[in-house]
Enzyme design. Structure first.
Site, mmCIF file in Angstrom:
data_model
loop_
_atom_site.group_PDB
_atom_site.id
_atom_site.type_symbol
_atom_site.label_atom_id
_atom_site.label_comp_id
_atom_site.label_asym_id
_atom_site.label_seq_id
_atom_site.Cartn_x
_atom_site.Cartn_y
_atom_site.Cartn_z
ATOM 1 N N GLY A 53 0.846 -1.189 0.000
ATOM 2 C CA GLY A 53 0.000 0.000 0.000
ATOM 3 C C GLY A 53 0.879 1.236 0.000
ATOM 4 O O GLY A 53 1.137 1.856 -1.025
ATOM 5 N N CYS A 85 -8.739 23.207 17.590
ATOM 6 C CA CYS A 85 -8.633 23.431 19.033
ATOM 7 C C CYS A 85 -8.196 22.158 19.750
ATOM 8 O O CYS A 85 -8.973 21.549 20.490
ATOM 9 C CB CYS A 85 -9.973 23.917 19.564
ATOM 10 S SG CYS A 85 -10.571 25.315 18.628
HETATM 11 C C1 LIG Z 1 -2.763 -2.394 5.478
HETATM 12 C C2 LIG Z 1 -2.537 -3.731 4.871
HETATM 13 C C3 LIG Z 1 -1.618 -3.872 3.839
HETATM 14 C C4 LIG Z 1 -0.778 -2.745 3.315
HETATM 15 O O1 LIG Z 1 0.105 -2.218 4.239
HETATM 16 P P1 LIG Z 1 1.219 -1.169 3.746
HETATM 17 O O2 LIG Z 1 2.059 -0.972 4.926
HETATM 18 O O3 LIG Z 1 0.502 0.066 3.344
HETATM 19 O O4 LIG Z 1 1.951 -1.787 2.628
HETATM 20 C C5 LIG Z 1 -1.468 -5.120 3.276
HETATM 21 N N1 LIG Z 1 -2.192 -6.174 3.708
HETATM 22 C C6 LIG Z 1 -3.093 -6.069 4.700
HETATM 23 C C7 LIG Z 1 -3.852 -7.272 5.120
HETATM 24 C C8 LIG Z 1 -3.287 -4.855 5.315
HETATM 25 O O5 LIG Z 1 -4.168 -4.752 6.311
#
Ligand SMILES: *Cc1c(COP(=O)(O)O)cnc(C)c1O
Length: 422
Positions: free
Chosen positions: A275, A344
């Site tokens: 991600g 705030c």
């Molecule tokens: C959040 C998540 C990812 C991606 O994580 P990154 O650190 O953004 O690469 C991959 N697999 C699962 C199951 C996740 O929950």
């Protein structure tokens, strides 16, 4: 290499000067570089290509439809954690067959909808979810392809709020309980459990924890096979980090070697779920200075972006680089400076104790590496409308989410009968 450069003293995203975007959409706004995302995707997919690993973009990092489509058109599938994310993928052109459905608490309604739509695989995280999937799939007459997320009890050496692979975390099934879940699955109708999944945390810049995790997945695969279970797929998770500050970015080639050494020769199809790595460095948050105030100890730069727009500094003590959009390389003034928003809360800051150049009212600042877990985590706290997102491609840019209006935010509220006029 990203695509944020200084030309004639002005920060550009690809070939677009940031002040031109600010003039067009106002501030604050998120801005993403298509070329940076695609470079990251190609580097990741390329490093794992020889292993045949398929990339499923973990779209919770940035679920703007244009971002999903940019990566989907490049070949990525999607890792999703809610039925809403499934709908976003479909709207952005990623077909259900390229969607992996993960998450620790999928409801029966979400499972049913995902099965009807034809998602590739559902990753289970508990016995309860397994039983629910069996019931749901049986009731609609489908055999569901499933994976089991295991918790390898490995320390990912990352921030406590984004480590997920320790025994004390809520995610996955302990390794010593895995065999029993597969035995149970074999006795249940409607579910074909043939995959193991692992995701040990986020923002890993040290790749060594993967070695231990994948070793455990390998051992478990062999143990399950010896017990008569078919395992044809391994989902290796995401979590590779980026350099927000002085970190050394993770070594992709080294990561691919770990994958090859540990799970490359098991005859399993492989998938990965990055991600942050794909989108984090591709985005910035652009904000305008409202006031500069000299406190007793430090200088406060009060800007129009706040913790509701980017909560990572407050939530994770995260560091984001901050640079002026004009003359980003200007020398810093003596003393430290906090970049804060108008909200705030004392926790409302984007950066603390930084050395920053002289700044004045109206100056633009870029908060770097804000493409992942930025806009998606924003809220309307203090009745601040959601801010725009802009995507750049070469010399072109377009608004890919417009600024919300206060009226739109209020439109979900309603007066109860006893307070309504007349
Ligand atoms: C959040 C998540 C990812 C991606 O994580 P990154 O650190 O953004 O690469 C991959 N697999 C699962 C199951 C996740 O929950």
């Amino acid at each position: 290499m990203d695509h944020f450069t200084t030309r004639s003293g002005v920060l550009h995203v690809e070939d677009v000067a940031i002040p031109a975007i600010a003039d067009a959409v106002g501030t604050p706004f998120y801005c993403y570089s298509s070329a940076t995302m695609l470079d990251r995707y190609n580097a990741y997919a390329g490093a794992l290509e020889a292993l045949g690993a398929k990339v499923y973009y973990a779209m919770k990092a940035n679920s703007n439809l244009a971002v999903i489509k940019t990566l989907g058109d490049a070949g990525a599938g999607a890792d999703v954690v809610s039925i809403g994310e499934v709908q976003r993928c479909l709207a952005a052109g990623i077909p259900a067959a390229r969607i992996l459905f993960a998450g620790v608490g999928k409801t029966r309604e979400e499972m049913a909808e995902a099965l009807r739509l034809g998602v590739y695989q559902i990753n289970l995280e508990s016995e309860g979810e397994l039983r629910a999937l069996s019931e749901v799939a049986t009731s609609i007459g489908i055999e569901a392809r499933a994976g089991l997320r295991v918790n390898p009890d490995v320390d990912a050496r990352t921030h406590a709020k984004i480590t997920t692979g320790r025994k004390e975390n809520k995610f996955g099934i302990d390794l010593d309980a895995t065999r029993a879940i597969f035995d149970l699955a074999a006795s249940l109708p409607g579910v074909s459990l043939r995959s193991l999944s692992v995701h040990i945390g986020s923002q890993l810049t040290d790749i060594e924890p993967y070695r231990e995790a994948y070793e455990r997945v390998r051992d478990m695969t062999l143990e399950l096979r010896a017990a008569g279970h078919e395992i044809d797929h391994l989902d290796l998770g995401g979590g590779l980090g980026i350099a927000y500050g002085a970190e050394t970015p993770p070594d992709l080639k080294g990561y691919a070697e770990i994958v090859r050494d540990k799970v490359g020769n098991l005859g399993c199809a492989l998938s990965v779920e990055p991600g942050r790595f794909l989108v984090g460095d591709a985005g910035i948050l652009v904000t305008r200075v409202i006031y500069v105030k000299q406190g007793g100890e430090k200088r406060f730069v009060i800007a129009d972006a706040a913790m509701n727009d980017l909560i990572r500094p407050t939530l994770y003590e995260a560091f984001h680089g901050v640079v002026p959009v004009v003359n980003p390389d200007a020398p810093a003034l003596d003393g430290v400076c906090d970049l804060v928003g108008p909200i705030c809360e004392s926790g409302d800051y984007l950066a603390q104790n930084r050395a920053l150049p002289a700044l004045g009212e109206g100056d633009l600042l870029a908060v770097r590496s804000a493409g992942a877990y930025g806009a998606v985590m924003s809220s309307t706290y203090n009745s601040r409308p959601l801010i725009p997102e802009v995507l750049v491609k070469g010399a072109d840019f377009d608004v890919v989410r417009r600024r919300q209006t206060v009226e739109e935010a209020m439109a979900l509220d309603a007066m109860p009968r006893w307070l309504a006029d007349g």
